[in-house]
Scaffold this active site. Structure first.
Site, PDB file in Angstrom:
ATOM      1  CB  SER A 178      -0.976  -0.014   1.173  1.00  0.00           C
ATOM      2  OG  SER A 178      -0.301  -0.255   2.377  1.00  0.00           O
ATOM      3  CG  HIS A 206      -3.875  -0.827  -2.214  1.00  0.00           C
ATOM      4  ND1 HIS A 206      -4.387   0.442  -2.363  1.00  0.00           N
ATOM      5  CD2 HIS A 206      -3.515  -0.938  -0.916  1.00  0.00           C
ATOM      6  CE1 HIS A 206      -4.317   1.086  -1.216  1.00  0.00           C
ATOM      7  NE2 HIS A 206      -3.796   0.269  -0.310  1.00  0.00           N
ATOM      8  CE  LYS A 237      -7.343   0.748   0.858  1.00  0.00           C
ATOM      9  NZ  LYS A 237      -6.660  -0.232   1.675  1.00  0.00           N
TER      10      LYS A 237
HETATM   11  C1  LIG Z   1      -6.649  -0.379   3.172  1.00  0.00           C
HETATM   12  C2  LIG Z   1      -6.080  -1.719   3.457  1.00  0.00           C
HETATM   13  C3  LIG Z   1      -6.668  -2.571   4.393  1.00  0.00           C
HETATM   14  C4  LIG Z   1      -7.806  -2.116   5.255  1.00  0.00           C
HETATM   15  O1  LIG Z   1      -8.974  -2.013   4.540  1.00  0.00           O
HETATM   16  P1  LIG Z   1     -10.119  -1.045   5.073  1.00  0.00           P
HETATM   17  O2  LIG Z   1     -11.321  -1.530   4.372  1.00  0.00           O
HETATM   18  O3  LIG Z   1      -9.703   0.343   4.706  1.00  0.00           O
HETATM   19  O4  LIG Z   1     -10.185  -1.236   6.551  1.00  0.00           O
HETATM   20  C5  LIG Z   1      -6.148  -3.830   4.558  1.00  0.00           C
HETATM   21  N1  LIG Z   1      -5.091  -4.243   3.851  1.00  0.00           N
HETATM   22  C6  LIG Z   1      -4.482  -3.442   2.957  1.00  0.00           C
HETATM   23  C7  LIG Z   1      -3.316  -3.951   2.194  1.00  0.00           C
HETATM   24  C8  LIG Z   1      -4.952  -2.154   2.741  1.00  0.00           C
HETATM   25  O5  LIG Z   1      -4.330  -1.354   1.881  1.00  0.00           O
END
Ligand SMILES: *Cc1c(COP(=O)(O)O)cnc(C)c1O
Length: 389
Positions: A178, A206, A237
């Site tokens: 990320s 992602h 996302k």
């Molecule tokens: C954003 C993210 C999460 C958490 O997801 P949310 O739905 O925002 O809580 C978990 N793992 C990775 C790799 C992320 O980038």
């Protein structure tokens, strides 16, 4: 307030600075409104521009009318809606698995699932720059932790060999990291897992909606979909809503629905968010043009940045870090960009190691050529002003 407690808090705050974030007066999109001024936004995970898409909003509004604002308890205690069931079925179909289970966020998916799958007497292997929620899930599990340097497959192999005396082995890894935007060497990870009798959990937060011919993620991109047992993702996302999920076999999903504590001990997401996520999955499945636009934009933007001489690390995704190093310079860069109309955020500790402060910029399908051209011009002029390029 207890004085020692207040002193403790003030000392801690002095270390990190008071928290600041900007107040948005608009939905997430190519441009956002801050203090009455519209700025190009390069800091959301709104990959496909679905966060404010009419079809998601309409689905959410409809579900809000039909089911109300709250779900009032955990699903196993006060029931679910057909929308929750439909979302899980369509997620499973999309990911090519038998079943799926929705959680309230990606973060709590990882917090609940890892401890459900490994515990004391087991081993868990984790890339050094895995997402914080994977790290916390590993900690909570009580399993023996083996952390390998980022992407180091020979060390992972050695650690797997060292852990053969433990009961079960599980490798957990981000598919797209990320903060760096690079991808995990999943083909090698899967090979090693098969050789050393380990299971693999891949966090596609992602990558879903971004990588792979149909946007199914890095596992599709690498052709590994049927070789990984635990596929995790977020609904917050690319999918434009909020929530998280696991996709996998019927046995895995039934087991998690009975044992993952972050699923059991929490009020389920309201039907409106679930309906938006379902509309997001359908949009992602049925509208490949969104992903094509995302990649056209990404390639254009990365090309321009490389030409200007910014260090964008080894990004393989629409996450484009601009590595600066010094935290104060990064902060200044960030502020000046914002003054000039480009909304980006500084990423420093605790998100990334000290001395690697950066801007993390993310291009989305919501941007058009004009947005990106303007963004590049601003980066160029402020970058030269601060002698970064
Ligand atoms: C954003 C993210 C999460 C958490 O997801 P949310 O739905 O925002 O809580 C978990 N793992 C990775 C790799 C992320 O980038």
């Amino acid at each position: 307030m207890n004085t020692t407690f207040r002193e403790f808090l003030n000392e801690e705050i002095a270390k990190f600075g008071t928290p600041t974030w900007r107040i948005l007066e608009s939905p997430q999109g190519a441009r956002v409104c801050i203090k009455g001024k519209w700025k190009i936004s390069l800091c959301s995970n709104n990959y496909l521009g679905l966060a404010n898409h009419p079809s998601l909003k309409e689905a959410a509004a409809h579900a809000l009318e039909e089911y109300g604002a709250g779900s009032a308890a955990a699903r196993s205690l006060s029931g679910s809606t057909q929308l929750h069931e439909d979302l899980e079925q369509e997620l499973a179909d999309f990911k090519g698995t038998e079943a799926a289970l929705a959680f309230n966020s990606g973060n709590v998916t990882n917090l609940g699932v890892i401890p459900a799958l490994v515990r004391k007497g087991d081993a868990v292997f984790s890339d050094a720059i895995n997402h914080g929620s994977l790290i916390d899930g590993c900690r909570l599990s009580g399993a023996e932790k083996y952390i390998y340097p980022h992407g180091d497959m020979s060390l992972l192999e050695k650690l797997l060999g060292d852990a053969m005396h433990l009961r079960n082995r599980m490798i957990v890894v981000d598919s797209v990291f990320s903060m760096d935007g690079d991808t995990a060497p999943l083909p090698q990870i899967v090979e090693l897992a098969e050789e050393y009798d380990a299971i693999v959990m891949v966090d596609e937060a992602h990558a879903t909606g971004v990588l792979g011919k149909h946007g199914r993620g890095a596992l599709e991109h690498f052709g590994l979909e049927d070789r990984v047992d635990v596929i995790m993702g977020t609904l917050g996302k690319a999918l434009g809503s909020v929530g998280g999920y696991i996709a996998g076999s019927i046995e895995l999903i039934s087991y998690l629905a009975r044992t993952a504590r972050s699923f059991l001990f929490t009020t389920s997401l309201p039907a409106s968010s679930i309906a938006a996520a379902l509309a997001g999955v359908r949009k992602l499945r049925d509208d490949p043009e969104l992903r094509e636009r995302l990649w056209r934009n990404t390639n254009f933007y990365k090309g321009e940045l490389a030409q200007l001489g910014f260090n964008t690390m080894d990004s393989k995704s629409p996450i484009v870090p601009i590595l600066i190093g010094d935290d104060e310079v990064t902060e200044r860069f960030c502020q000046r960009l914002c003054e000039e109309g480009l909304y980006v955020t500084k990423i420093g500790t605790p998100y990334v190691p000290e001395g690697t402060s950066r801007l993390r910029t993310i291009v989305t399908a919501a941007h058009n050529e004009e947005d990106l051209g303007e963004a590049v011009d601003i980066l160029k002029s402020v970058g030269s002003e601060l002698r970064i390029i």
